[in-house]
Design a protein around this motif. Structure first.
Motif, short mmCIF file in Angstrom:
data_model
loop_
_atom_site.label_atom_id
_atom_site.label_comp_id
_atom_site.label_asym_id
_atom_site.label_seq_id
_atom_site.Cartn_x
_atom_site.Cartn_y
_atom_site.Cartn_z
N SER A 246 17.52 102.06 -3.64
CA SER A 246 18.81 101.11 -4.37
C SER A 246 18.95 99.89 -3.71
O SER A 246 19.81 98.91 -3.80
CB SER A 246 20.04 101.88 -4.78
OG SER A 246 20.70 101.97 -3.50
N ILE A 247 18.25 99.62 -2.25
CA ILE A 247 18.87 98.83 -1.36
C ILE A 247 17.90 97.54 -1.59
O ILE A 247 16.79 97.42 -2.06
CB ILE A 247 18.14 99.42 0.12
CG1 ILE A 247 19.21 100.73 0.43
CG2 ILE A 247 18.43 98.18 1.08
CD1 ILE A 247 20.69 100.60 0.40
N LYS A 248 18.67 96.39 -1.45
CA LYS A 248 18.11 95.13 -1.51
C LYS A 248 18.48 94.58 -0.08
O LYS A 248 19.43 94.91 0.59
CB LYS A 248 18.94 94.30 -2.62
CG LYS A 248 18.97 94.85 -4.09
CD LYS A 248 17.56 95.01 -4.75
CE LYS A 248 17.60 95.61 -6.15
NZ LYS A 248 16.27 95.60 -6.57
N THR A 249 17.37 93.49 0.16
CA THR A 249 17.73 92.88 1.49
C THR A 249 18.17 91.57 1.29
O THR A 249 18.19 90.85 0.21
CB THR A 249 16.22 92.54 2.04
OG1 THR A 249 15.22 91.99 1.22
CG2 THR A 249 15.73 94.07 2.57
N PRO A 250 19.03 91.06 2.30
CA PRO A 250 19.51 89.67 2.30
C PRO A 250 18.51 88.60 1.74
O PRO A 250 17.22 88.94 2.20
CB PRO A 250 20.22 89.42 3.71
CG PRO A 250 20.48 90.92 4.24
CD PRO A 250 19.08 91.79 3.52
N PRO A 251 18.79 87.53 1.52
CA PRO A 251 18.04 86.44 1.34
C PRO A 251 17.47 85.91 2.61
O PRO A 251 17.74 85.88 3.65
CB PRO A 251 18.97 85.13 0.67
CG PRO A 251 20.06 85.79 0.17
CD PRO A 251 20.20 87.00 1.05
N TYR A 252 16.00 85.57 2.48
CA TYR A 252 15.03 85.14 3.53
C TYR A 252 13.98 84.14 3.28
O TYR A 252 13.57 84.31 2.14
CB TYR A 252 14.54 86.63 4.13
CG TYR A 252 13.39 86.29 5.34
CD1 TYR A 252 13.91 85.92 6.41
CD2 TYR A 252 12.14 86.62 5.08
CE1 TYR A 252 13.11 85.53 7.37
CE2 TYR A 252 11.21 86.31 6.11
CZ TYR A 252 11.67 85.82 7.23
OH TYR A 252 10.78 85.72 8.49
N ASP A 439 24.74 71.58 3.14
CA ASP A 439 25.71 71.35 1.96
C ASP A 439 25.78 72.90 1.25
O ASP A 439 24.80 73.28 0.41
CB ASP A 439 25.15 70.69 0.95
CG ASP A 439 26.08 69.97 -0.28
OD1 ASP A 439 26.88 70.85 -0.45
OD2 ASP A 439 25.80 69.08 -0.68
N HIS A 440 26.80 73.53 1.34
CA HIS A 440 26.98 74.76 0.71
C HIS A 440 27.09 74.90 -0.85
O HIS A 440 26.90 75.86 -1.53
CB HIS A 440 28.08 75.44 1.34
CG HIS A 440 27.66 76.17 2.72
ND1 HIS A 440 27.71 77.52 2.65
CD2 HIS A 440 27.41 75.84 3.87
CE1 HIS A 440 27.24 77.90 3.94
NE2 HIS A 440 27.09 76.99 4.63
N ASN A 441 27.34 73.45 -1.56
CA ASN A 441 27.14 73.63 -3.01
C ASN A 441 25.88 73.93 -3.40
O ASN A 441 25.99 74.40 -4.73
CB ASN A 441 27.76 72.15 -3.35
CG ASN A 441 29.31 71.87 -2.71
OD1 ASN A 441 30.16 72.38 -3.06
ND2 ASN A 441 29.39 70.86 -2.05
N ILE A 442 24.70 73.53 -2.57
CA ILE A 442 23.28 73.54 -3.24
C ILE A 442 22.92 74.61 -2.37
O ILE A 442 21.50 74.93 -2.62
CB ILE A 442 22.86 72.28 -3.33
CG1 ILE A 442 22.76 71.58 -2.35
CG2 ILE A 442 23.69 71.37 -4.37
CD1 ILE A 442 22.09 70.03 -2.16
N ASP A 443 23.22 74.67 -1.05
CA ASP A 443 22.36 75.53 -0.07
C ASP A 443 23.16 76.66 0.59
O ASP A 443 23.24 76.52 1.68
CB ASP A 443 21.49 74.40 0.75
CG ASP A 443 20.68 75.31 1.74
OD1 ASP A 443 20.08 76.53 1.45
OD2 ASP A 443 20.44 74.52 3.02
N ASN A 449 18.15 71.73 6.33
CA ASN A 449 18.86 70.98 7.45
C ASN A 449 18.78 69.54 6.83
O ASN A 449 17.78 68.86 6.77
CB ASN A 449 18.30 71.20 8.76
CG ASN A 449 19.18 70.18 9.80
OD1 ASN A 449 19.99 69.62 9.44
ND2 ASN A 449 18.39 70.17 10.83
N GLU A 450 19.88 69.17 6.64
CA GLU A 450 20.15 67.64 6.09
C GLU A 450 20.87 66.71 6.84
O GLU A 450 21.24 65.81 6.67
CB GLU A 450 20.97 67.79 4.71
CG GLU A 450 20.54 68.65 3.49
CD GLU A 450 19.38 68.20 2.75
OE1 GLU A 450 19.11 66.91 3.06
OE2 GLU A 450 18.72 68.77 1.87
N ALA A 451 20.58 66.90 8.08
CA ALA A 451 21.36 66.12 9.21
C ALA A 451 20.77 64.80 9.10
O ALA A 451 21.51 63.63 9.37
CB ALA A 451 21.09 66.73 10.41
#
Length: 499
Positions: A246-252, A439-443, A449-451
């Motif tokens: 049942s375990i899922k891993t975090p986004p990578y 930008d946490h709205n889309i990422d 990295n949008e610097a």
């Protein structure tokens, strides 16, 4: 007649003094108590915040229903020693120069102008009429000598440990650096046989006994859990709650670090930690996540024992509860299993307040700082503000939603490396001026990295203004020898290279 008049006046004076004394005692008795709960390496997978797949944390949920949960709280350093020093002093790492691990008794020392006469959080309560107690990991180890009126100490290390390590040798996979920067306790598996063999269980027993006592003054009671710090060992029954299938891993994202500045890569160079690629290739990734969730469920159970004791005590209606962690914890995000970074999953950690006059079941998504705990507890307890605190109280935010739009959190890792988190963005600036921006709205995973993106120039300039103006050199008692970058940085900035 004169005698009767004199007797009347004496009696009147006696009862006036008695009533005056009674009023003082009653006022003292109505001061709220404080239950201060620290949980090591706790990330936001718990039910009230991220509610990660298959997580089972009914008592974290229960505490959240009792008060206010900050879903976007950030530490002032993504490492336990400096993070806890910041909370307990009320000062930023950039102010104190405490960037690494510092012995508890060396946080306040004559050679550090920022901390040499600082009053630690529990001491401030004692100075204002509280009886203070503490057990477990509260400062980096336990606490400086004599900080608490009554100390339960701390069991050394993060055991119990099996006779042989189950999975991981603790030295890492880098051949060139293997063993050079120490060994971690990063291991996972079912051990020991039952909960009573866990140090945290005994800390909770100690805490419950104190909650059943009677006191002639208000109390400040600190409880520091060792789990979910590695090794990820808890009894088998907690693993059984989280079946491996049942375990899922975090986004990578495998090439996530391709746009990271060199200093960021150096900071993320953790030769003793398992890498995500190793975990994928070896088939251990789901097992590590399973072990972390098992540890969460175990800590949740022990938290439930504390909440039961509080609710069954005479202090149930007059106790402020604050639960917090010293940093987040990456479970494969950004290529490794560790805290040790200026990215979201390392800096974000749970923060929950409950108590008299606070809303129940409320969640606040605005970014806030763990540094705020000191002034917030003082205001909740109706104590005078401490003018040395660099954090701002969260009481008006919790009760009136004030300051939510303007809120931000600042994290520092080593000298002159900072991250600023606002409601929508994360900005990172390293000591050489290189940058990251997300930008946490889309990422929300901070993969891009949008610097350098001109679209965000105005936001970046505004966030730069929030960086600390003071960047103290490393305190001479503060070190972090596990990480190559910090060994080199301290020697360089403190002029110790040729010593």
């Amino acid at each position: 007649m004169k005698y009767r008049k004199l007797l009347f006046l004496v009696s009147l004076a006696f009862f006036s003094c008695k009533n005056e004394k009674t009023e003082v005692v009653n006022e003292e008795a109505t001061k709220p108590n404080v239950l201060f709960i620290a949980i090591d390496d706790l990330n936001n997978m718990i039910g009230p915040i991220d509610n990660f797949i298959n997580v089972k944390t009914p008592n974290f949920d229960r505490l959240a229903d009792m008060g206010v949960t900050f879903t976007n709280a950030h530490v002032q350093a993504p490492l336990c020693g400096p993070s806890r020093a910041s909370i307990m002093t009320g000062l930023r790492p950039s102010t104190t120069g405490i960037y690494g691990m510092t012995p508890d008794n060396s946080i306040r020392r004559p050679g550090n102008d920022a901390t040499k006469d600082i009053t630690f959080l529990p001491e401030y309560f004692e100075q204002n009429g509280y009886y203070t107690m503490g057990i477990g990991k509260l400062f980096h180890i336990h606490a400086p000598d004599s900080v608490f009126n009554e100390s339960g100490g701390r069991v050394k290390g993060f055991g119990p440990y099996p006779k042989e390590r189950i999975v991981w040798d603790g030295f890492g996979t880098s051949k060139s650096k293997k063993g050079k920067y120490g060994r971690t306790s990063t291991d996972w598996g079912a051990f020991p046989e039952n909960d009573t063999l866990m140090p945290d269980h005994h800390s909770v027993d100690w805490t419950i006994e104190r909650l059943n006592r009677k006191y002639d003054k208000p109390f400040f009671l600190g409880l520091g859990f060792l789990r979910v710090h590695v090794p990820l060992y808890v009894p088998q029954k907690w693993f059984d709650l989280h079946p491996l299938d049942s375990i899922k891993t975090p986004p990578y994202l495998a090439d996530d670090l391709k746009d990271i500045p060199n200093v960021g890569l150096q900071i993320n160079d953790l030769p003793m930690m398992p890498s995500t690629e190793w975990a994928i290739e070896s088939g251990e990734w789901k097992k590590i996540v399973q072990a972390y969730l098992a540890c969460l469920s175990y800590v949740d159970y022990e938290l439930g024992r504390v909440l039961d004791a509080l609710e069954n005590s005479e202090y149930a209606d007059n106790t402020i509860v604050v639960l917090w962690s010293d940093h987040g914890y990456r479970l494969g995000e950004k290529g490794t299993f560790a805290k040790h970074a200026l990215w979201e999953t390392a800096t974000k950690a749970p923060l929950i307040f409950a108590g008299p006059q606070l809303p129940k079941g409320k969640k606040i998504d605005a970014p806030v700082e763990m540094l705020t705990m000191y002034p917030t507890l003082l205001e909740l307890a109706n104590l005078p503000a401490y003018n040395r605190n660099e954090g701002k109280s969260l009481v008006s935010m919790m009760t009136q939603d004030k300051g939510i739009k303007e809120a931000y959190a600042l994290t520092t890792y080593g000298m002159n490396n900072h991250a600023v988190r606002t409601n929508e963005y994360r900005y990172i600036q390293y000591e050489d001026g290189t940058e990251e921006f997300y930008d946490h709205n889309i990422d929300p995973n901070e993969w891009h990295n949008e610097a350098a993106n001109p679209k965000y120039k105005a936001q970046i300039e505004n966030m730069k203004k929030l960086l600390p103006k003071v960047n103290s050199k490393w305190d001479e008692s503060s070190n972090y020898t596990f990480q190559p970058y910090f060994v080199e940085q301290k020697a360089r900035v403190n002029g110790e290279e040729n010593k």
